[in-house]
Scaffold this motif. Sequence first.
Motif, short mmCIF file in Angstrom:
data_model
loop_
_atom_site.label_atom_id
_atom_site.label_comp_id
_atom_site.label_asym_id
_atom_site.label_seq_id
_atom_site.Cartn_x
_atom_site.Cartn_y
_atom_site.Cartn_z
N ARG B 16 17.03 -8.22 -25.84
CA ARG B 16 17.62 -6.90 -25.69
C ARG B 16 18.65 -6.95 -24.57
O ARG B 16 18.54 -7.73 -23.67
N PRO B 17 19.65 -6.08 -24.67
CA PRO B 17 20.69 -6.07 -23.63
C PRO B 17 20.05 -5.88 -22.27
O PRO B 17 19.05 -5.20 -22.13
N ALA B 18 20.64 -6.52 -21.29
CA ALA B 18 20.06 -6.51 -19.95
C ALA B 18 19.86 -5.09 -19.46
O ALA B 18 20.79 -4.41 -19.05
N LEU B 21 20.39 -3.83 -15.62
CA LEU B 21 21.67 -3.50 -15.04
C LEU B 21 21.96 -2.01 -15.06
O LEU B 21 22.88 -1.54 -14.43
N ARG B 22 21.16 -1.29 -15.84
CA ARG B 22 21.54 0.10 -16.07
C ARG B 22 21.66 0.89 -14.79
O ARG B 22 22.60 1.63 -14.58
N ASN B 25 24.78 0.90 -12.75
CA ASN B 25 26.00 1.38 -13.41
C ASN B 25 26.70 2.42 -12.56
O ASN B 25 26.10 3.39 -12.12
N THR B 27 28.95 4.58 -13.38
CA THR B 27 29.05 5.90 -13.99
C THR B 27 27.66 6.46 -14.25
O THR B 27 27.41 7.13 -15.21
N ARG B 31 25.18 8.77 -17.14
CA ARG B 31 24.13 8.09 -17.88
C ARG B 31 22.74 8.48 -17.41
O ARG B 31 21.78 8.34 -18.15
N HIS B 49 23.13 7.28 -32.64
CA HIS B 49 23.16 5.83 -32.78
C HIS B 49 23.28 5.42 -34.23
O HIS B 49 24.04 4.54 -34.57
N TRP B 50 22.50 6.10 -35.09
CA TRP B 50 22.53 5.73 -36.49
C TRP B 50 23.89 5.98 -37.12
O TRP B 50 24.25 5.37 -38.10
N TRP C 78 27.26 -3.07 -33.11
CA TRP C 78 26.44 -1.87 -32.90
C TRP C 78 24.97 -2.20 -33.08
O TRP C 78 24.10 -1.74 -32.31
N LEU C 83 20.77 -0.97 -32.03
CA LEU C 83 19.75 -0.81 -33.07
C LEU C 83 19.17 -2.14 -33.49
O LEU C 83 19.23 -2.52 -34.65
N GLY C 158 25.51 -6.80 -24.19
CA GLY C 158 25.15 -5.67 -23.34
C GLY C 158 25.94 -5.64 -22.05
O GLY C 158 26.52 -4.61 -21.68
#
Lengths: 368, 324, 260
Positions: B16-18, B21-22, B25, B27, B31, B49-50, C78, C83, C158
């Motif tokens: 999953r994306p790191a 780091l959130r 951020n 900004t 968020r 998202h979908w 995306w 997702l 990411g």
Amino acid sequence: MKLKHSLATSVSLMAMLTANVALADAHMAELEAAALAEGMLTTIALPHDWCGYGAVIEGFKAKYPGITVNELNPDAGSADEIEAIKANKDNTGPQAPDVIDVGLSFGPSSKAEGLLQPYKVSTWDEIPDSIKDAEGYWYGDYYGVMSFLVNKDLVANTPADWADLLKPEYAGQVALAGDPRASNQAILAVHAAGLGKGAAAGADAGKAGLEYFAEMNKAGNFVPVIGKAGTLAQGATAIVVMWDYNALAARDTLAGNPPVEVVVPTTGTQAGVYVQAISAFAPHPNAAKLWMEYIYSDEGQLGWLKGYCHPARFNAMVAAGKVPQELIDALPPAASYEAAYFPTLEEVDANKVAVVEGWDATVGANVQ
Amino acid sequence: MICPSHRAGAGIDDKRPAEGLRFTNVTGAARMPDQTTARHRVRRRLPLHWLGLVPFAAFATLFLIMPTMKIVLGAFQTPEGALTFDNIRGLNTDLIRSAYWISIKISLVSALLGCAIGFAMAAAVVLGGLPKWIRGPLLTFSGVASNFAGVPLAFAFLATLGPLGMITVFLKTQLGVDLRALGFNLLTYYGLVIVYLFFQIPLMILIITPALDGLKREWREAAAMLGATGPQYWRMVALPILFPALLGTFALLFANAFGAVATAFALAGPAFSLVPITLFSQIRGDVLGNPQLGFALAFGMILITGVANGIYIWLRARSERWLK
Amino acid sequence: MMRVWSWGALLFGLAYFFLPLIGMAQFSLKARRGEYSFDAYAKVLADPQFQQTFSYSVVMALFTIVFGVLLVVPTAYWVRLKLPGARPYIEFITLLPLVIPAIVIVFGYIRLYNTSSWLPLTGSATGTNILLMMGYATLALPYMYRAVDTGLRTIDVGTLTEAAQSLGAGWVTILARVILPNVLVAVLSGAFLTFAIVIGEFTMAALLNRPAFGPYMQLLGSNRAYEPAALAVIAFGITWACMGLIQLVTRFSKHERARQ
């Protein structure tokens, strides 16, 4: 008194004729304008080597540069053309054919199914009655006789007749020029084979022809591939049963590499007529009519003649001296045409039904 | 055909994306929702998202799923739309049965031979002690050859093994062997197999090479230490491990051959009794005299290739377990 | 001992592959009776239909590539970013074109998008061209998606996104100026593969009656003797060029990353 009378008659006759010509010219001008407004003509199943169609189409394009000619599926058989009309009944796009060129038996059957619209070209009267529909739904365009095209590189002894093709020396070499369930050329080849066996024209010859090809298939001489100039030269089909005009055109294309021979069988010599028609659902009906006018004009008919076909107006044109001598000389010898049998409409009809329905069952030439 | 260089990375798992780091951020204001709207955010985030998948979903639905469903459903419908099994029953004619049988035969044999020969070649290059520089060009060539299917391939084989082909003529003039007289013909099922192998073998090489790479040398050494001979190692260690990959690729090759129409069409024309060609002629000209039959034919094709590919996907998932 | 077997297998395989290519090349040179010549090639290249159909296919290939990139790159990005749970389903869909034969897909198009349907794509030449392009994109989808997905795997999507967003970039900028350059190698691989597929494609173009290169080759094959072999050589050369370019581009990128 008599002189005055005849003078008056001739003057009025002249007037009528001029009026007729003027009417015809006006009609043509109208047609041309309407066709140019449509801007496109969709043809189907017109290989460029068939009856010199390549040159004929070029001639049409040169005469009417405002009309694009959209050529569909040159390899289509007559049944494929009918199917294309049916499948595109509600379609006004470029897949819907405007004009078709099909075997004689396909004319009346399509008329009965409501797939055609009538049109009588200006030279209507010069087309023989036996090959046109009285109401103008379909009209004969050209004819030729069934022949064998033989690749001399692969075949030492040229066959002379249908019976020869069953000999073991021609194992794996004989092919039809179309799918016998869809192509008029192949369907009539079966009929011609039946005539060669001595059967009566019509359904009998159809059945006899099917048995002939079943025999050939069992002997291993039949190749279930559609034979053409290319497959002949590549060796896959060394002997192809096709119309003499196609055979002669192929001979010209191959230009001696490989050398070929065109043989008209001694028995079972059969002529076949094709007919033109306009689709009832043609997206460009005026362009279609203009096309018909063009191909039945002297220019169009001579174009077919250059492709070794006998056009429908052949006799009338020769009588009027419109045909150059070299073209007549280049044609296949008239002797074979005199001996050839022209099946009637009922006979080709009955034959078509017999062959199309019986091919898979009787011959069933499947992959081994 | 599957691109070779990318399959090598098959084992890397997705992360999953790191997320850590959130909170750094800049900004963060935008968020970092405050508590009261947090739940609101969460509920609203999902649909947005979908949305990102809408173009893909639209494309796949319009141009992949709907056409297929139209065919599948049409196989069970009359022209008026009523439900019927007549179309499927209409498949039970001699011509169509033999077409299916020939297609299956060709696909089976070409898949089998493709697997065997491709495996031998891949094994030769990866494990057979050949110079290392052979591998790259072989994989590149496999990529080219596996895509060289269709019309040009037919011409190539006609020019080689056809009645006037290079090899036929050579055999006749130099060795006095007449292939024709011996009964050889490209237009038989074994002739077509020979042609199909041209893209089956490279596909096998491309897919099995990464699997062979995954055979660790330690296993071979461990087996040798325990006293296994070469053949025993293969029989009891390597082949069982490779088995899912082999079987899966076999299924893929089968489906690949079954669906191929262009090559056979270019060789033999529209009258040849193979299922894809019959379907082609049926679509074009209704040669079978029954428009609904085309749907049934196509449905039969989807069923067979679907099952074969299902097997491939299932077995690929299983084989990747061992080879990670 | 094993060496002998290995060499044997390899040489046998290579012989099997090279002989048809040699046969094809040799046959194409035999247009003039008794001597080798390039007549077949000259005739083919001068044929206006060759030029028309080839340029048609090239243009269609370019459009398909652009469409494919515009569809696949944002989707793969995306999915990877937001997702990940949908990945198996998307992958399954991208594998469907390998399961469903092209002939079935185009059959579905013909029945579904004729002029009496809600989306009458076959009603005009442009509409049919669009339909054909969608068909090509469907055929190329598995390879394009896999290539782009693998490419995205090697970069930290990411982090890049966060960094770009922190600098104020919108989604389009992120995709166009951050993500795309990083997966350019993968995209190019997919693009070349798509090109090879579209140039040689026969079934869809033939049944939709479009003047593409595949049907032209087949037509020439039945009507001419030596030109088809020349065409086959040309087609093989193009396929080889595409694959070679993929290899070149991939090797190029490996060097770049090693340098980093």
